[in-house]
Design an enzyme around this catalytic site. Structure first.
Site, mmCIF file in Angstrom:
data_model
loop_
_atom_site.group_PDB
_atom_site.id
_atom_site.type_symbol
_atom_site.label_atom_id
_atom_site.label_comp_id
_atom_site.label_asym_id
_atom_site.label_seq_id
_atom_site.Cartn_x
_atom_site.Cartn_y
_atom_site.Cartn_z
ATOM 1 N N GLU A 198 0.845 -1.203 0.000
ATOM 2 C CA GLU A 198 0.000 0.000 0.000
ATOM 3 C C GLU A 198 0.878 1.249 0.000
ATOM 4 O O GLU A 198 1.999 1.200 0.490
ATOM 5 C CB GLU A 198 -0.842 0.053 1.296
ATOM 6 C CG GLU A 198 -1.795 -1.080 1.465
ATOM 7 C CD GLU A 198 -2.421 -1.092 2.863
ATOM 8 O OE1 GLU A 198 -2.309 -0.083 3.591
ATOM 9 O OE2 GLU A 198 -3.000 -2.131 3.212
ATOM 10 N N LYS A 233 2.342 4.583 1.488
ATOM 11 C CA LYS A 233 2.469 5.110 2.845
ATOM 12 C C LYS A 233 2.350 6.628 2.746
ATOM 13 O O LYS A 233 3.321 7.328 2.458
ATOM 14 C CB LYS A 233 3.817 4.715 3.443
ATOM 15 C CG LYS A 233 3.978 5.158 4.880
ATOM 16 C CD LYS A 233 5.226 4.540 5.471
ATOM 17 C CE LYS A 233 5.430 4.926 6.919
ATOM 18 N NZ LYS A 233 5.339 6.339 7.197
ATOM 19 N N ASP A 273 2.003 10.447 3.483
ATOM 20 C CA ASP A 273 2.570 11.339 4.479
ATOM 21 C C ASP A 273 1.501 12.353 4.875
ATOM 22 O O ASP A 273 1.391 13.423 4.299
ATOM 23 C CB ASP A 273 3.776 12.047 3.867
ATOM 24 C CG ASP A 273 4.742 12.507 4.923
ATOM 25 O OD1 ASP A 273 4.490 12.209 6.108
ATOM 26 O OD2 ASP A 273 5.729 13.162 4.571
ATOM 27 N N TYR A 290 -7.322 2.492 5.666
ATOM 28 C CA TYR A 290 -6.608 1.236 5.396
ATOM 29 C C TYR A 290 -6.660 0.196 6.508
ATOM 30 O O TYR A 290 -6.086 -0.876 6.381
ATOM 31 C CB TYR A 290 -5.138 1.512 5.043
ATOM 32 C CG TYR A 290 -4.407 2.344 6.084
ATOM 33 C CD1 TYR A 290 -4.197 3.696 5.866
ATOM 34 C CD2 TYR A 290 -3.948 1.790 7.274
ATOM 35 C CE1 TYR A 290 -3.549 4.478 6.805
ATOM 36 C CE2 TYR A 290 -3.300 2.558 8.224
ATOM 37 C CZ TYR A 290 -3.100 3.910 7.980
ATOM 38 O OH TYR A 290 -2.462 4.691 8.911
ATOM 39 N N LYS A 292 10.761 2.537 2.933
ATOM 40 C CA LYS A 292 10.858 3.995 2.798
ATOM 41 C C LYS A 292 11.488 4.412 1.483
ATOM 42 O O LYS A 292 12.463 3.830 1.021
ATOM 43 C CB LYS A 292 11.706 4.554 3.941
ATOM 44 C CG LYS A 292 11.115 4.313 5.313
ATOM 45 C CD LYS A 292 10.066 5.319 5.662
ATOM 46 C CE LYS A 292 10.723 6.569 6.213
ATOM 47 N NZ LYS A 292 9.762 7.433 6.896
ATOM 48 N N CYS A 302 30.234 43.836 0.351
ATOM 49 C CA CYS A 302 30.557 42.593 -0.342
ATOM 50 C C CYS A 302 31.506 41.774 0.537
ATOM 51 O O CYS A 302 32.542 42.283 0.965
ATOM 52 C CB CYS A 302 31.212 42.903 -1.679
ATOM 53 S SG CYS A 302 31.898 41.430 -2.457
ATOM 54 N N CYS A 311 35.163 41.679 -1.174
ATOM 55 C CA CYS A 311 36.042 42.834 -1.381
ATOM 56 C C CYS A 311 35.759 43.975 -0.417
ATOM 57 O O CYS A 311 36.503 44.942 -0.362
ATOM 58 C CB CYS A 311 35.953 43.327 -2.817
ATOM 59 S SG CYS A 311 34.379 44.117 -3.195
ATOM 60 N N CYS A 353 27.472 43.263 -5.998
ATOM 61 C CA CYS A 353 28.747 43.928 -5.773
ATOM 62 C C CYS A 353 29.153 44.440 -7.148
ATOM 63 O O CYS A 353 29.268 43.654 -8.080
ATOM 64 C CB CYS A 353 29.792 42.944 -5.245
ATOM 65 S SG CYS A 353 31.438 43.679 -5.254
ATOM 66 N N CYS A 398 36.567 43.163 -7.718
ATOM 67 C CA CYS A 398 36.244 42.268 -6.592
ATOM 68 C C CYS A 398 36.812 40.881 -6.888
ATOM 69 O O CYS A 398 36.540 40.314 -7.942
ATOM 70 C CB CYS A 398 34.733 42.198 -6.410
ATOM 71 S SG CYS A 398 34.226 40.932 -5.240
HETATM 72 S S1 IVH Z 1 -0.165 0.679 8.760
HETATM 73 C C1 IVH Z 1 -0.491 -1.805 12.137
HETATM 74 N N1 IVH Z 1 -0.601 1.666 6.378
HETATM 75 O O1 IVH Z 1 2.631 5.665 8.568
HETATM 76 C C2 IVH Z 1 -0.765 -0.625 11.342
HETATM 77 N N2 IVH Z 1 0.318 3.093 8.025
HETATM 78 O O2 IVH Z 1 5.263 5.366 9.933
HETATM 79 C C3 IVH Z 1 0.376 0.324 11.288
HETATM 80 N N3 IVH Z 1 0.688 5.397 7.233
HETATM 81 O O3 IVH Z 1 1.532 5.967 11.863
HETATM 82 C C4 IVH Z 1 0.192 1.384 10.289
HETATM 83 N N4 IVH Z 1 -0.102 5.086 5.201
HETATM 84 O O4 IVH Z 1 0.176 7.166 10.068
HETATM 85 C C5 IVH Z 1 -0.152 1.918 7.619
HETATM 86 N N5 IVH Z 1 -1.095 2.392 4.254
HETATM 87 C C6 IVH Z 1 -0.647 2.634 5.471
HETATM 88 C C7 IVH Z 1 -0.189 3.918 5.850
HETATM 89 C C8 IVH Z 1 0.309 4.093 7.139
HETATM 90 C C9 IVH Z 1 0.422 5.957 6.034
HETATM 91 C C10 IVH Z 1 1.317 6.091 8.361
HETATM 92 C C11 IVH Z 1 0.594 5.895 9.657
HETATM 93 C C12 IVH Z 1 1.646 5.378 10.602
HETATM 94 C C13 IVH Z 1 2.909 5.779 9.950
HETATM 95 C C14 IVH Z 1 4.035 4.840 10.345
#
Ligand code: IVH
Length: 675
Positions: free
Chosen positions: A114, A116, A118, A232, A321, A415, A418, A433, A438
């Protein structure tokens, strides 16, 4: 009657909620905005007549009452966990090896990948299908009750199907889900553009904006921000069954009307999951929101739960990551670089930090206005971004992280290379300058000076320029003309022949035109064309060095900014010294024939202004006549004007010439003067 209206009301609620869902969750509306508004208005009308019917699931109730001064605490029904990180494929494989040792069912595990996102992790509670509470993650045990704000997020269903015999899908009577609230990148950029146009402060990044908007006390403000959400996880369920695999959970949440990402995929082997993950890292599959990685989850949730945790990180999932593109670090100081054109650029000295696999110690701050606008202070935690191959830059300060010891920054008045006072040109952000000698600018100055469009000194490339400067032989461009053969022979790579050739082309350059010399000096705003005009009008450097901004502005293409820049350049003591040195070295070009007709003839060195209608000569005719005798025609009268040629019906130039004591002649006298 009332019964009929009540059922119409229920129908309208369901319709408006459905169209909200089509629009905000599926991103696929099936009716126009006008039709939507019509439904909503009808609904509002009924509510106005029957306020007692209104319940929390009405789409009119999204921005409701403000919470009091602060958010209440909410204890989560189960811990809201975090994730362990994996940096790269090997790390992810090592994770799997570790968990295999704990439970051999992992050997046959499937994996769900999935995005992740931010954003801000939120926990949503539904009782009997109604959205009753929404909270932040907090410390994982207790969060803050931000229900009023979350209700304004249109992607969050206010009601989900439950308890009806007819429904093919229904939620447990108490369901708690988890998702990530965020602002998509495009919407974020549009928001900032709008704020900028309104002259308001812009936001740093989507994450902070989403988190900030959800964690302040005014739901109306939250409603005005383009926040959305993807769900999720099921955190808790009572009074009903929910699936036991992550893949099925995602499908189930989707069928209940929750917004669920369509990126997740299920794989039979970790390596396939890793390969899929990596396709999002390269930008090939650009995500419409900021994601700091992908999450790889063991699909079987019973197995995942049995694996337990390490601290707050469940063993059953890992965050793969992406190399970060944005990080925070401390701004240790600001130094100033003198760039190629004399432009001063502030540069951030940072506490070393890794961004996307590269250690970054410096970042650009663009210009001094930027530092002031963003209120960036020395000692601040700053957000630094490195995108693609671009040089990292400071996005702005993390104001919340201030200790009070941060110091505001003052741009240098001098400057740094110089010591000469820096200059600002009207209408430009940059500070310059303008000292041609210079040292920071010397290499580029000399490089420009000797270049083809300027003094055109053959055989003097950038490498030799640097050699000469490093050896201390050239401290300004005038030094080029006093170089000796013995000196050149000291330099690496120089033999007799090469030295002689170079000296030969330097000698030749002494005969270059005024136009070329002017263009070579690198005066701000004076390129080749302007240099030509200046040389035509003023004839030599000493005349030009005494000219006023007003006079300069008589020249086509010279506005107040360029005029000021020229006057200023000639006023600098360092530049005056340079001109003297050039003259002493034999460079004091007067305008050459090829560039102007003013060189020889009875009018040589004289300037004329023509006003009124002359008896026989047209305006152009008079100009041609004067120029053919070596004189110059300019547009406006100054003390230095040699003659005003007066015709019938003169303009204001006549008065000005009289008041300045400029000699006034008519056409006949002009012809006489020409002999
Ligand atoms: S799962 C057991 N799934 O990432 C469940 N987290 O660095 C643990 N996050 O605090 C989290 N997308 O806020 C999960 N598809 C995703 C996510 C996700 C974003 C965030 C979430 C978590 C942080 C962990």
């Amino acid at each position: 009657m009332a019964e009929k209206l009540l059922s119409r009301y229920e129908e309208l609620k369901a319709q408006v909620n459905f169209h909200n869902y089509r629009y905000h969750v599926l991103d696929a509306p099936v009716i126009s905005d006008v039709e939507y508004d019509r439904l909503l208005n009808e609904l509002k009308q009924i509510e106005a007549d029957h306020p007692d019917w209104i319940q929390a699931d009405s789409p009119t109730q999204r921005a409701g009452a403000k919470p009091s001064e602060k958010f209440e605490k909410v204890r989560h029904p189960a811990p809201i966990l975090s994730l362990a990180n994996a940096f790269g494929a090997d790390d992810a494989r090592a994770w799997l090896e570790r968990v295999k040792k704990i439970d051999d069912r992992v050997e046959k595990a499937k994996f769900v990948v999935e995005p992740k996102i931010d954003g801000l992790s939120v926990v949503l509670h539904y009782r009997d299908g109604m959205f009753v509470q929404g909270a932040t993650r907090g410390d994982g045990e207790v969060g803050e009750d931000i229900t009023s704000n979350l209700r304004t997020v249109r992607a969050i269903p206010l009601r989900i199907p439950v308890n009806s015999e007819k429904l093919s899908v229904k939620a447990p009577s108490y369901l708690v889900v988890r998702g990530e609230a965020f602002i998509p990148i495009k919407e974020f950029e549009e928001l900032n553009k709008k704020l900028e146009e309104a002259g308001e402060k812009t936001y740093l990044n989507p994450r902070n904006t989403a988190a900030g908007s959800l964690r302040q006390l005014d739901p109306v403000l939250t409603a005005s921000r383009p926040i959305t959400l993807l769900v999720y996880q099921i955190v808790h369920a009572e009074g009903g069954n929910v699936p036991t695999s992550q893949w099925e959970i995602l499908q189930y949440l989707k069928s209940l009307g929750f917004p669920v990402s369509d990126i997740p995929k299920r794989f039979n082997a970790l390596d396939e999951a890793i390969t899929y993950t990596e396709t999002f890292q390269t930008g090939r599959n650009a995500l419409p929101y900021e994601a700091d990685g992908m999450v790889i989850k063991i699909d079987d949730l019973t197995l995942a739960a049995d694996l337990g945790f390490v601290g707050k990180d469940p063993r059953g999932a890992v965050a793969f990551k992406f190399p970060a593109r944005e990080v925070t670090t401390t701004l240790l100081g600001i130094d100033v670089e003198v760039g190629r054109t004399g432009v001063l650029t502030p540069r951030a000295q940072l506490e070393a930090v890794e961004i996307g696999g590269v250690v970054v110690r410096n970042a650009t701050l663009h210009n001094f206005d930027y530092i002031e606008e963003k209120d960036i202070r020395i000692g601040d935690r700053v957000l630094v971004k490195r995108a693609g191959e671009v040089i990292p830059y400071v996005i702005g300060p993390v104001v919340d992280a201030r200790s009070g010891k941060e110091k505001t920054y003052k741009p240098p008045a001098k400057c740094p290379a110089c010591g000469q006072a820096v200059e600002h040109f009207e209408g430009e952000v940059a500070w310059y300058c303008v000292n041609a000698a210079c040292p920071a600018q010397l290499v580029r100055n000399v490089e420009h000076f000797v270049s083809r469009g300027a003094m055109d000194i053959a055989g003097l490339g950038i490498k030799i320029v640097i050699q000469l400067i490093e050896a201390g032989m050239v401290k300004d461009v005038a030094d080029l003309f006093t170089l000796k053969k013995e000196q050149l022979l000291e330099l690496e790579g120089f033999a007799e022949k090469k030295a002689e050739n170079l000296l030969g082309s330097i000698e030749q350059a002494k005969g270059q035109s005024l136009k070329r010399l002017l263009a070579a000096l690198g005066i701000h705003g004076v390129g080749e064309v302007m240099a030509g005009d200046l040389s035509q009008t003023f004839g030599n450097l000493s005349a030009l060095s005494k000219v006023s901004a007003d006079e300069l502005q008589q020249i086509d293409g010279v506005g107040p900014n360029i005029a000021a820049s020229i006057v200023d350049w000639f006023a600098q003591p360092a530049n005056q010294k340079l001109l003297k040195k050039l003259k002493a070295a034999g460079l004091d070009p007067q305008v050459q024939k090829a560039e102007s007709k003013t060189q020889s003839g009875a009018f040589s060195g004289m300037t004329f202004v023509v006003t009124g209608t002359l008896p026989t000569l047209s305006r152009d005719g008079a100009k041609e006549f004067i120029e053919s005798h070596g004189g110059k025609v300019i547009d406006s009268v100054s003390k230095k004007t040699s003659y005003l040629v007066l015709g019938e019906n003169p303009g204001s130039k006549f008065e000005k010439a009289k008041s300045l004591g400029v000699k006034i002649i008519d056409e006949a006298e002009l012809r006489k003067l020409a002999g």
